[in-house]
Design an enzyme around this catalytic site. Structure first.
Site, short mmCIF file in Angstrom:
data_model
loop_
_atom_site.label_atom_id
_atom_site.label_comp_id
_atom_site.label_asym_id
_atom_site.label_seq_id
_atom_site.Cartn_x
_atom_site.Cartn_y
_atom_site.Cartn_z
N THR A 167 55.99 52.86 -92.29
CA THR A 167 56.62 54.14 -91.97
C THR A 167 58.05 53.95 -91.46
O THR A 167 58.35 52.95 -90.83
CB THR A 167 55.74 54.78 -90.87
OG1 THR A 167 54.46 54.99 -91.43
CG2 THR A 167 56.29 56.05 -90.31
N GLY A 221 47.44 54.85 -89.09
CA GLY A 221 47.52 56.20 -88.54
C GLY A 221 46.29 56.72 -87.83
O GLY A 221 46.40 57.43 -86.83
#
Ligand code: GLY
Length: 267
Positions: A167, A221
């Protein structure tokens, strides 16, 4: 990112783009611009670069599609915006900002997010725009690994999932003392259709509060959502008076590790 898989050329490219991103944000801050503008500008550069797992370089889902997530938060007024599972928005961070500034809501997903972005004049692209050969090879490899794992008596393969997420994020503090944070991602290679990660979840992947810090997370996540990682770093600073270094270290090295999660935060 797994550093072992880096060639010197890769490393040079990453550094050059990171520097371009930093300079874009810095120029805005130096000119008296807002932390929000700096975060958006810096993130757009990483989204447009094919080597980061965000925007153009997003990883593929198990169905070989690209579904992107992003969020942004303004630490001055605790305003936030996010999009999840978008497939046609060129710069999801811009869409997240539009959600924050042009709607009374915080998070739009899928078609609703795309319609909102398009209605707000953002650049839309064909989903093919997000194709990159490197990510395509990655998903093909991942699919083969899944097939091999499913066979009876398959040898246990080390899980190299560090290759599969990376990310991008940015945190900025402007001359007026305002903090902003933003995060953008393609998620994790091989994620299930419709899976939303931590990046568009305020408090999990992104948080900003002028009284504490701006936080943007990268990593697996699901763990960041369960442990409200971005908010936990800020909360430790607020309630336990911890420094950002102490708070981030405790959350990443203790809480997350104990739970079996991997990743990191910038703040
Ligand atoms: N941290 C990115 C994701 O899990 O989607």
């Amino acid at each position: 990112i797994d550093r072992d898989s880096f060639t010197p050329e890769h490393e040079r490219l990453y550094h050059a783009t990171l520097e371009q991103s930093l300079r874009a944000g810095h120029a805005i801050l130096k000119g008296g611009g807002s932390a929000l503008d700096a975060v958006e500008a810096a993130t757009v550069i990483m989204e447009d670069a094919p080597m980061f797992n965000a925007g153009k370089g997003a990883v593929f889902t198990a169905e070989a599609k690209n579904e992107l997530d992003a969020s942004i938060m303004d630490g001055r007024a605790l305003q936030a915006g996010a999009v999840g599972g978008v497939t046609t928005v060129k710069n999801p961070i811009r869409a997240a900002r539009a959600v924050m500034e042009q709607s009374p809501h915080v998070l739009f997903t899928n078609r609703g997010a795309e319609k909102f972005a398009s209605d707000n004049g953002l650049e839309m692209v064909d989903p093919k725009y997000f194709f990159t050969e490197r990510r395509w090879i990655q998903i093909q490899t991942w699919l083969k690994q899944q097939e091999a794992k499913a066979k009876p008596h398959a040898a246990a393969e080390p899980d190299r999932h560090a290759d599969y997420f990376s990310t991008v994020g940015c945190v900025a503090l402007d001359t007026k003392g305002n903090i902003a944070a933003g995060t953008s991602t393609g998620g994790m290679t091989g994620k299930r259709f419709g899976r939303i990660g931590d990046s568009p979840i305020i408090g999990a992947g992104t948080y900003a509060d002028n009284r504490t810090a701006g936080i943007s997370c990268t990593g697996h996540g699901e763990f960041f959502i369960r442990h409200a990682v971005a908010f936990d770093v800020s909360a430790r600073m607020k309630y336990a008076n911890e420094s950002i270094k102490q708070a981030a270290k405790t959350v990443v090295q203790e809480t997350l590790k104990k739970a079996g999660g991997r990743g990191g935060v910038i703040g």
